[in-house]
Design a protein around this motif. Structure first.
Motif, short mmCIF file in Angstrom:
data_model
loop_
_atom_site.label_atom_id
_atom_site.label_comp_id
_atom_site.label_asym_id
_atom_site.label_seq_id
_atom_site.Cartn_x
_atom_site.Cartn_y
_atom_site.Cartn_z
N PRO A 37 26.48 40.65 4.88
CA PRO A 37 25.04 40.53 4.31
C PRO A 37 23.99 40.69 5.51
CG PRO A 37 25.98 38.38 4.12
CD PRO A 37 26.96 39.39 4.47
N THR A 38 22.98 41.06 5.35
CA THR A 38 21.63 41.12 6.28
C THR A 38 21.32 39.77 6.04
OG1 THR A 38 20.18 42.22 4.73
CG2 THR A 38 21.24 43.80 6.05
N ALA A 39 20.35 39.61 6.90
CA ALA A 39 19.48 38.20 6.67
C ALA A 39 18.74 38.35 5.57
CB ALA A 39 18.58 37.95 7.92
N ARG A 74 26.56 42.35 13.41
CA ARG A 74 26.86 43.63 14.15
C ARG A 74 25.71 44.71 13.26
NH1 ARG A 74 32.20 45.00 15.13
NH2 ARG A 74 33.54 43.20 14.66
N ARG A 75 25.65 45.58 14.17
CA ARG A 75 24.97 46.78 13.69
C ARG A 75 25.55 47.92 13.69
NH1 ARG A 75 20.34 44.47 17.41
NH2 ARG A 75 18.63 44.26 15.96
N PHE A 76 26.01 48.34 12.28
CA PHE A 76 26.83 49.46 12.23
C PHE A 76 25.79 50.74 12.57
CE2 PHE A 76 28.64 46.32 9.41
CZ PHE A 76 29.98 46.41 9.82
N ASP A 77 26.23 51.88 13.07
CA ASP A 77 25.90 52.92 13.42
C ASP A 77 24.73 53.50 12.65
OD1 ASP A 77 25.69 54.95 15.50
OD2 ASP A 77 26.34 56.59 14.04
N GLY A 78 25.21 53.67 11.40
CA GLY A 78 24.06 54.24 10.42
C GLY A 78 22.99 53.22 9.99
N GLN A 80 21.15 51.14 12.28
CA GLN A 80 20.63 50.30 13.51
C GLN A 80 19.69 49.40 13.45
OE1 GLN A 80 21.89 50.51 16.54
NE2 GLN A 80 23.68 51.90 15.63
N ARG A 81 18.83 49.65 12.47
CA ARG A 81 17.77 48.56 12.25
C ARG A 81 17.89 47.09 11.69
NH1 ARG A 81 14.09 51.08 8.50
NH2 ARG A 81 16.05 52.35 8.04
N GLN A 82 19.16 47.03 10.99
CA GLN A 82 19.41 45.80 10.41
C GLN A 82 20.81 45.34 10.93
OE1 GLN A 82 19.06 46.21 5.98
NE2 GLN A 82 17.45 44.70 6.49
N GLU A 83 20.87 44.02 11.36
CA GLU A 83 21.88 43.44 11.71
C GLU A 83 22.59 42.89 10.55
OE1 GLU A 83 21.89 40.92 15.41
OE2 GLU A 83 19.95 40.66 14.77
N LYS A 102 26.43 52.01 1.79
CA LYS A 102 26.35 50.72 2.71
C LYS A 102 27.21 49.79 2.44
CE LYS A 102 23.11 53.57 4.83
NZ LYS A 102 23.60 54.51 5.73
N SER A 103 28.47 50.02 1.58
CA SER A 103 29.35 48.84 1.68
C SER A 103 29.99 48.83 2.72
CB SER A 103 30.02 49.16 0.30
OG SER A 103 30.83 50.30 0.48
#
Length: 148
Positions: A37-39, A74-78, A80-83, A102-103
């Motif tokens: 999950p993102t923050a 992690r920042r997945f390639d697609g 980039q703006r969300q860890e 985005k799963s």
């Protein structure tokens, strides 16, 4: 195996800190969530139980957990703006990211061990850590695309 809450409590005590209710809730919720999950996603989940908890508290706790080696980001390639955050696992694992929904799917494969060994032998290096990321369509998105 110790849980994220137990590991965090142990680290906090060794540093003279304490496991607050908010820290406990953040750790417990993160450990129960799947899909890295993102923050913001974590914040939404903890808000269900504690409306007073702020997004900045979630970020501060995640940064502390990351600095202590208990959580990885992690920042997945697609994306980039969300860890995305994940409790650190004792064994390596790799990721598949669906480019549509985005799963995130975690996986492991003995083939990755073989690739590392072959590379070490070929190049004379020592591989100390591996991270494989695959991108494509998950089962549901692939099925939806085939119906179109």
């Amino acid at each position: 195996m110790a849980t994220l809450v137990q590991n965090a409590r142990k680290r906090l005590r060794s540093q003279g800190g304490r496991m607050t209710g908010q820290r406990w809730l953040i750790c417990e919720t993160l450990e129960s969530m799947s899909g890295h999950p993102t923050a913001e996603e974590l914040f939404e989940q903890v808000q269900v139980h504690d409306r007073s908890l702020s997004l900045s508290t979630v970020y501060r706790t995640l940064r502390w957990l990351e600095a202590e080696g208990l959580v990885s980001s992690r920042r997945f390639d697609g994306d980039q703006r969300q860890e995305r955050f994940d409790p650190v696992h004792p064994s390596e694992h790799h990721h598949f990211l669906c480019t549509v929904c985005k799963s995130v799917i975690e996986f492991d494969s003995p083939l990755i061990d073989q690739i590392s060994e072959d590379f070490e032998e070929l190049e004379g290096v020592l591989v100390q850590c591996r991270s494989v990321e695959l991108y494509g369509l998950c089962r549901q998105c692939r099925a939806s695309e085939n119906k179109s």
